[in-house]
Write a protein that holds these residues in place. Structure first.
Motif, PDB file in Angstrom:
ATOM      1  N   ASP A  92     -36.086 -43.423  40.646  1.00 58.35           N
ATOM      2  CA  ASP A  92     -36.446 -42.404  39.675  1.00 58.35           C
ATOM      3  C   ASP A  92     -36.693 -41.049  40.343  1.00 58.35           C
ATOM      4  O   ASP A  92     -37.054 -40.095  39.664  1.00 58.35           O
ATOM      5  CB  ASP A  92     -37.676 -42.815  38.876  1.00 58.35           C
ATOM      6  N   SER A  94     -38.946 -39.799  41.825  1.00 56.35           N
ATOM      7  CA  SER A  94     -40.249 -39.219  41.573  1.00 56.35           C
ATOM      8  C   SER A  94     -41.208 -39.621  42.669  1.00 56.35           C
ATOM      9  O   SER A  94     -40.897 -40.441  43.524  1.00 56.35           O
ATOM     10  CB  SER A  94     -40.790 -39.689  40.233  1.00 56.35           C
ATOM     11  N   TYR A  99     -49.839 -43.628  36.461  1.00 57.81           N
ATOM     12  CA  TYR A  99     -50.176 -42.955  35.209  1.00 57.81           C
ATOM     13  C   TYR A  99     -51.674 -42.989  34.942  1.00 57.81           C
ATOM     14  O   TYR A  99     -52.332 -44.017  35.122  1.00 57.81           O
ATOM     15  CB  TYR A  99     -49.437 -43.615  34.047  1.00 57.81           C
ATOM     16  N   LEU A 306     -44.390 -45.756  31.652  1.00 55.94           N
ATOM     17  CA  LEU A 306     -43.181 -45.941  30.857  1.00 55.94           C
ATOM     18  C   LEU A 306     -43.459 -45.924  29.360  1.00 55.94           C
ATOM     19  O   LEU A 306     -42.541 -45.768  28.565  1.00 55.94           O
ATOM     20  CB  LEU A 306     -42.509 -47.274  31.217  1.00 55.94           C
ATOM     21  N   GLU A 309     -43.689 -40.649  26.640  1.00 55.35           N
ATOM     22  CA  GLU A 309     -42.733 -39.638  27.093  1.00 55.35           C
ATOM     23  C   GLU A 309     -43.396 -38.587  27.963  1.00 55.35           C
ATOM     24  O   GLU A 309     -42.791 -38.052  28.893  1.00 55.35           O
ATOM     25  CB  GLU A 309     -42.092 -38.991  25.865  1.00 55.35           C
ATOM     26  N   SER A 311     -45.596 -38.786  30.234  1.00 53.37           N
ATOM     27  CA  SER A 311     -45.795 -39.132  31.641  1.00 53.37           C
ATOM     28  C   SER A 311     -44.513 -39.066  32.456  1.00 53.37           C
ATOM     29  O   SER A 311     -44.553 -39.180  33.681  1.00 53.37           O
ATOM     30  CB  SER A 311     -46.381 -40.547  31.748  1.00 53.37           C
ATOM     31  N   THR A 312     -43.362 -38.878  31.807  1.00 52.39           N
ATOM     32  CA  THR A 312     -42.084 -38.864  32.524  1.00 52.39           C
ATOM     33  C   THR A 312     -41.450 -37.480  32.573  1.00 52.39           C
ATOM     34  O   THR A 312     -40.287 -37.357  32.938  1.00 52.39           O
ATOM     35  CB  THR A 312     -41.097 -39.837  31.866  1.00 52.39           C
ATOM     36  N   TRP A 315     -39.724 -36.444  35.751  1.00 51.56           N
ATOM     37  CA  TRP A 315     -38.607 -37.255  36.217  1.00 51.56           C
ATOM     38  C   TRP A 315     -37.287 -36.613  35.820  1.00 51.56           C
ATOM     39  O   TRP A 315     -37.221 -35.872  34.828  1.00 51.56           O
ATOM     40  CB  TRP A 315     -38.671 -38.652  35.618  1.00 51.56           C
ATOM     41  N   ARG A 320     -35.489 -40.487  32.815  1.00 44.80           N
ATOM     42  CA  ARG A 320     -36.305 -40.490  31.590  1.00 44.80           C
ATOM     43  C   ARG A 320     -35.619 -41.307  30.506  1.00 44.80           C
ATOM     44  O   ARG A 320     -36.261 -42.058  29.770  1.00 44.80           O
ATOM     45  CB  ARG A 320     -36.540 -39.061  31.111  1.00 44.80           C
ATOM     46  N   ALA A 323     -36.142 -44.863  31.330  1.00 38.57           N
ATOM     47  CA  ALA A 323     -37.515 -45.274  31.038  1.00 38.57           C
ATOM     48  C   ALA A 323     -37.703 -45.528  29.543  1.00 38.57           C
ATOM     49  O   ALA A 323     -38.345 -46.509  29.138  1.00 38.57           O
ATOM     50  CB  ALA A 323     -38.493 -44.206  31.516  1.00 38.57           C
ATOM     51  N   ARG A 324     -37.138 -44.658  28.715  1.00 40.18           N
ATOM     52  CA  ARG A 324     -37.233 -44.845  27.263  1.00 40.18           C
ATOM     53  C   ARG A 324     -36.576 -46.168  26.846  1.00 40.18           C
ATOM     54  O   ARG A 324     -37.126 -46.935  26.055  1.00 40.18           O
ATOM     55  CB  ARG A 324     -36.572 -43.676  26.533  1.00 40.18           C
TER      56      ARG A 324
END
Length: 628
Positions: A92, A94, A99, A306, A309, A311-312, A315, A320, A323-324
């Motif tokens: 990712d 990142s 989180y 995850l 939204e 928190s990403t 990224w 992202r 992750a969604r």
């Protein structure tokens, strides 16, 4: 000072600096504190982390900045496994992100500081006990990098295993439960693995291959093994061999997860591996264990952020999107288990709202419709919705289900529009899932006896309930004629057995000729002529290779016995289902108090009866205080 003497002084200072550096362990050097040079040093012992006291730090890791280390962490130069302080998730791109909500101290510091590397937030999180510090899974014997490498080699899938069983997963399991967020990317990584295996990079137990010894690579191996476990379950092997192989792949996948330190350093690959393993455990008849594992999986996904939204945002866009997709898959798994067990969900969908276009489109695919259906399923099970008038809540849920069905692709709305085998299979799978949701919504109407006062919309709900039970049985029969998927998928087996049992015991359907015919056809599928018989008299078919859990066997034995008794009684004499239930109690291992009071047949609840069969307690929790 002359130029010559100044150069000499600089050289002496450099030598002294190197000498001091050589005498300080990595943690002391990192914190810029005094080190006595012992192994482990007194400072590390005082700080209670002697296991990370080391002096053997690779030169290239010492000479670069934190940003460079993070950028190259995907392929470190053979660092000791317990020194990955700057470990990142290359997939990712990142940082080592954990989180925390907006009101947490860590988040406030993250917002108020200008530290690009967030080192202040990470240090504070560690001080407050909000950050994991173990970089190796502490509950394993593998301590050194070489031991870890040997353990990895012992679980790696062989080329023949990958080529045979991944195909089954890709073709049979994945289309109806697409847990892999990026199939194309996974296939690309799979090719890299096979090439590395053929090149001999994964053979020598005495020589570590750097790029395959990272947590990222080991996490990918665990995901690969999880897909092979699922593939073996859907393979064409006989049941005993299929079960043995699937269990072996799952065991090796769990071992790889531990080597990747899954509990302390989760990644997207690790979350996907856990989801596939949980789904495979369901399909092997171990749905309660899958439920427990899903709880851990959800928490690890929330640790990575995850579930929302927000928190990403840091990224890359493609990550992202992944992750969604992955969180939607978590919702999918939780929704189906909650509906089957009638347990409260633990996931949330508020962090990833569906785009408005999703509710306006008329061309939703099977996967998109399933995601929408699972969100509706979560709404059904929300505790805050249970206090609403049952009839009104059920009718609203039915309207939402009908609206979702109308917005699917044409072949998902009507089988007449199906032109390929896959379209037929997806239509039947979606029909089964929809029918199950309808039956759950309408169960309040089924639970009410005809002699009791009606509640709002009772007639509508009872009619829809009967239609859903018939549709689920028909869809299963059509589906199993085309594919082994419904016979190997726990959720579909549960759906058809639930529907068949309710058809058998509900007063509005038990004497209906069409319903009786469907009941017998479903029983014939599971109890076919080429089956073997277990010790309790239940038949377990091996010809088609389906499995039956203990609870399903109980349900089938009960259903078959009830039908035989009803046939013996004849049409002129009604069967007392309460007596049948009481007669079956010893077989279930429970006394009359373990089910319900059936003295008054009008108080008979088909749903309670079904639950008494499908959810017999595996343990006697009243004996919890006794040691032996």
């Amino acid at each position: 000072m002359s130029a010559v003497s100044q150069a000499q002084a600089d050289r002496v200072l450099r030598l002294k600096s190197r000498e001091r550096e050589a005498h300080a362990c990595y943690p002391c050097k990192k914190r810029k504190v005094k080190c006595d040079g012992t192994q482990p040093c007194r400072t590390c012992q005082k700080r209670k982390h002697p296991e990370i006291c080391t002096y053997a730090l690779p030169q290239r890791r010492r000479s670069v900045s934190r940003q460079s280390i993070a950028a190259r962490s995907a392929s470190p130069a053979s660092p000791p496994a317990n020194l990955n302080y700057e470990e990142t998730r290359p997939e990712d791109n990142s940082k080592n992100y954990v989180y925390s909500g907006d009101n947490s101290v860590v988040s406030i510091l993250r917002l108020r500081t200008s530290d690009a590397n967030e080192s202040v937030a990470r240090e504070v999180g560690s001080v407050l006990g909000l950050q994991n510090t173990f970089n190796n899974y502490p509950f394993m014997d593998s301590k050194t990098p070489l031991e870890r490498w040997r353990s990895l080699l012992s679980v790696l899938p062989q080329r023949s295993e990958v080529l045979k069983f991944f195909h089954y997963y890709q073709v049979t399991a994945y289309p109806f439960n697409p847990i892999l967020a990026e199939m194309d990317r996974f296939e690309s990584d799979l090719c890299k693995y096979l090439n590395a295996h053929a090149a001999g990079e994964l053979r020598d137990p005495e020589r570590i291959t750097d790029r395959w010894a990272t947590d990222k690579s080991i996490g990918h191996v665990s995901l690969l093994l999880a897909t092979l476990a699922a593939g073996a379950h859907y393979s064409d092997l006989e049941y005993p061999q299929r079960l043995e192989l699937s269990t072996d792949f799952a065991r090796r996948s769990f071992n790889a997860l531990r080597l990747a330190n899954f509990l302390f350093r989760p990644s997207l690959d690790i979350i996907q591996a856990l989801l596939i393993l949980g789904n495979t455990m369901q399909n092997m008849g171990q749905s309660d264990a899958a439920w427990a594992l899903l709880g851990t999986t959800v928490r690890l996904a929330q640790t990575m952020g995850l579930h929302t939204e927000r928190s990403t945002v840091h990224w890359p866009e493609n990550v992202r999107t992944k992750a969604r997709t992955l969180w939607s898959t978590v919702v999918w798994q939780d929704s189906l288990l909650c509906l089957c067990y009638d347990r409260p969900p633990i996931v949330s969908v508020t962090g990833w709202p569906l785009p408005n276009s999703f509710y306006e489109r008329q061309d939703l695919s099977y996967t998109e419709l399933m995601h929408l259906l699972c969100r509706l399923g979560l709404d059904i099970m929300r505790p805050e919705n249970l206090g609403v008038v049952e009839g009104d809540r059920a009718l609203e849920g039915l309207q939402r289900l009908d609206d979702a069905h109308k917005r699917g692709l044409p072949y998902l709305r009507s089988r007449e529009n199906c032109t390929t085998l896959q379209q037929n299979l997806e239509y039947l799978a979606f029909r089964m899932h929809t029918s199950f949701c309808v039956s759950v919504l309408c169960r309040p109407a089924m639970r009410k006896a005809t002699s009791q006062p009606p509640f709002p919309h009772a007639d509508i709900l009872r009619a829809r309930a009967k239609g859903s039970l018939i549709d689920a049985s028909k869809a299963f029969l059509d589906f199993q004629a085309l594919s082994i998927v419904p016979l190997r998928s726990w959720s579909m087996v549960h759906t058809v057995l639930s529907s068949t049992l309710l058809l058998c015991i509900w007063e509005e359907t038990r004497n209906d000729p069409e319903c009786r015919s469907l009941q017998q056809r479903v029983i014939d599928v599971f109890l076919s002529t080429d089956s073997r018989t277990s010790d309790d008299g239940a038949s377990i078919n091996e010809g088609d290779g389906q499995w039956l859990s203990t609870r399903h066997i109980r349900a089938l034995v009960t259903l078959r016995s009830a039908l035989e008794r009803e046939e013996e009684a004849g049409a002129a004499e009604a069967v007392n289902w309460a007596e049948i239930t009481q007669s079956m109690l010893p077989q279930f291992g429970a006394g009359p108090d373990g089910l319900m009071d059936l003295q008054d047949p009008f108080d008979f609840s088909p749903v309670t009866y079904l639950d008494s069969i499908m959810n017999v307690p595996m343990f006697d929790y009243t004996q919890e205080s006794e040691f032996l």
